[in-house]
Design an enzyme around this catalytic site. Structure first.
Site, mmCIF file in Angstrom:
data_model
loop_
_atom_site.group_PDB
_atom_site.id
_atom_site.type_symbol
_atom_site.label_atom_id
_atom_site.label_comp_id
_atom_site.label_asym_id
_atom_site.label_seq_id
_atom_site.Cartn_x
_atom_site.Cartn_y
_atom_site.Cartn_z
ATOM 1 C CG LEU A 65 17.469 1.653 -10.017
ATOM 2 C CD1 LEU A 65 18.109 1.361 -8.667
ATOM 3 C CD2 LEU A 65 16.092 1.020 -10.103
ATOM 4 C CB CYS A 125 12.327 11.932 -14.271
ATOM 5 S SG CYS A 125 12.570 13.611 -13.658
ATOM 6 C CB CYS A 158 11.008 16.060 -15.307
ATOM 7 S SG CYS A 158 11.437 14.521 -14.500
ATOM 8 C CG HIS A 190 21.194 7.595 -15.879
ATOM 9 N ND1 HIS A 190 20.072 8.241 -15.442
ATOM 10 C CD2 HIS A 190 21.180 7.675 -17.243
ATOM 11 C CE1 HIS A 190 19.395 8.703 -16.481
ATOM 12 N NE2 HIS A 190 20.047 8.379 -17.582
ATOM 13 C CG PHE A 213 17.285 42.789 2.445
ATOM 14 C CD1 PHE A 213 15.998 43.096 2.063
ATOM 15 C CD2 PHE A 213 18.308 43.647 2.082
ATOM 16 C CE1 PHE A 213 15.723 44.245 1.335
ATOM 17 C CE2 PHE A 213 18.045 44.792 1.356
ATOM 18 C CZ PHE A 213 16.752 45.095 0.978
#
Length: 523
Positions: A78, A82, A87, A137, A501
């Site tokens: 699933l 990508c 990606c 995966h 910061f």
């Protein structure tokens, strides 16, 4: 067809990763993974054709609402393409590009090695990705079965019969609805030689690269994919030529931000040729690419190379399903849907990249969830708009809302707050400075490489209209900043926030410097 009934087997993540690897390497295509609850008598509320981001997230949402779902996917895992070859790989490559730019900038200084003439292996990094991709995966198969209780049939292309019927693993399954989530594939080029050995797109690069490219890389395209991969190729030490049909990175709406990004790319030695059209790819006697020929504003150009990368966007995988179901398609092959993600065929929804742009992860996941909610009885619309965006160069580039020119054209009286400010020294000041840019900020002659950031503000309403950042570490903030801007965030509210910061975005402290002014002026 060999079928593994996985319903009563409970594999660990590592066991899943090993099993997936065995299936992928099996010469016969491997076994079907069959995880179906045969004891549940309910009809499926929806069968998801595809288990990528849209299908998996939509399934999880539907299941959480008490519905019954089934995913059928051609991959043995699933998550879709990508994390496998689309990606996710470029994030590894872009990490490498950032590290290599730093090393080359400070070559032979401090603790950095001498990078003169150093060429880094492209295949070496691709192999690194290949070796590690089955871990994620395994997580998704494990999580979906053991934690989300999803039903799925994997390593098995779905055969759609009609708008309620799907055949998979030798069985016929009925559902009240189908949700199509088969995604998109790489765009291609219609010129002679495009199928030569050595011509790659993002998927075939990962799956098929079996040699180390030579000294010159040609990238065709000028948007996200082309730029992200092109910057990686450049960072490895190769001449990188980008052939762009129009102009590169038109998706960055703020001209000043876009110019900074392109200037830094060119400074790294990238050759960007706008207004160019590839006319042919030349092959040698063995069918391997040996040159690219393009028409440019200065005439025909021939570039000798053994490696061509096509970064031409994505094409929805709609043709087969459109033929079977009679779906209406748009001009780019996208499946047309209404605001409820319903197609032109009753009880058939479409989600993710299949419905066209933006082809982004958030849209895939959210559209899957919204389709599930509609299937389960909610009447809820989803149209992606006013979203933050991001891409890699050698830097991370984040942007949202309006650019300066766009805001002026829309009639806003605007002021900008940016770093570095407009001064006679231009970019050659040691700001902005933050994580991952401190060496650039303090290095001799490198301050201009420490980044660029800018917010666009309506002077009358004091509302923030857009934000733009080139550097590192700002992407996460832009996810939340976008929500606040859509809610009407003002420069005063931004200046009242608490910064961590030295923060990658200096927007809070810079806004605080202006927030006390009744009449805003640029900073």
């Amino acid at each position: 067809m060999k079928v593994w009934n996985a319903r009563n087997d409970h594999l660990t993540i590592n066991q899943w990763a090993t099993r997936i690897d065995e299936i992928l390497e099996a010469p016969d295509g491997g076994e079907v993974i069959y995880n179906v609850d045969e004891n549940d008598p309910r009809e499926y509320d929806a069968i998801f054709i595809g288990g990528g981001a849209a299908g998996r997230f939509g399934s999880a949402y539907l299941r959480a609402m008490g519905g019954r779902q089934l995913i059928v996917d051609r991959w043995p895992f699933l998550g879709g393409s990508c994390p496998h070859n689309a990606c996710v790989p470029h994030h590894l490559f872009s990490d490498c590009a950032a590290e290599l730019m730093l090393a080359r900038t400070f070559s032979g200084q401090y603790w950095f090695p001498d990078m003169t003439e150093k060429v880094v292996g492209i295949k070496e990094v691709v192999d690194l990705f290949r070796a590690g991709r089955n871990g994620p995966h395994g997580i998704m198969n494990f999580q979906s079965k053991e934690q989300l209780n999803l039903e799925y049939i994997l390593n098995c292309p779905a055969k759609v019969i009609d708008n309620h019927t799907v055949e998979a693993a030798g069985k016929v399954f009925k559902a009240k609805n189908l949700i199509l989530a088969v995604g998109a594939g790489p765009g291609t080029l219609d010129v002679p030689g495009v199928n030569a050995k050595g011509v790659f797109d993002h998927a075939t690069l990962v799956e098929e690269l079996d040699y180390e490219p030579g000294s010159t890389v040609v990238v065709v395209g000028g948007s996200k994919t082309a730029v992200e991969y092109g910057c990686f190729f450049n960072a490895t030490g190769r001449r990188t030529v980008m052939l762009v049909r129009t102009e590169p990175l038109k998706l960055i709406k703020d001209n000043e931000t876009r110019a900074y990004v392109l200037d830094r790319m060119k400074e790294q030695g990238m050759e960007i040729i706008s207004g160019s059209n590839v006319t042919r790819i030349e092959e040698d006697a063995n069918g391997r690419v040996q040159a690219v020929v393009a028409m440019t504003p200065n005439g025909e150009m021939r570039i000798e190379t053994d490696f061509v990368f096509l970064g031409l966007g994505e094409q929805p995988r709609s043709a087969e399903l459109a033929k079977i179901l009679g779906l209406d398609l748009g001009p780019k092959g996208e499946v047309l849907v209404n605001e409820y993600l319903q197609t032109s065929v009753p009880n058939v929804y479409a989600v993710g990249d299949l419905i066209g742009g933006p082809m982004e992860m958030f849209k895939a996941r959210k559209s899957g969830c919204y389709a599930a909610r509609n299937v389960m009885g909610e009447k809820i619309s989803y149209t992606p708009k006013n979203y933050p965006d991001f891409l890699h160069t050698h830097y991370e580039v984040s942007f949202l809302g309006m650019g300066e020119e766009e805001a002026r054209a829309a009639g806003h009286e605007i002021v900008t707050i940016k770093m570095p400010p407009d001064t006679e020294n231009g970019l050659n000041v040691a700001l902005p400075a933050s994580d991952r840019t401190m060496l650039y900020a303090f290095g001799k002659g490198t301050a201009h490489m420490s980044g660029f950031q800018k917010i666009v503000i309506d002077a009358k309403t004091r509302k923030v209209l857009g934000a733009h950042h080139v550097g590192y570490g700002a992407k996460d903030a832009f996810q939340y900043l976008n929500v606040l801007i859509k809610q009407g965030l003002t420069v005063d509210e931004l200046g009242d926030m608490d910064e961590l910061f030295l923060n990658p975005t200096h927007f809070i402290q810079l806004s605080r410097l202006r927030a006390g002014s009744k009449n805003l002026v640029s900073l």
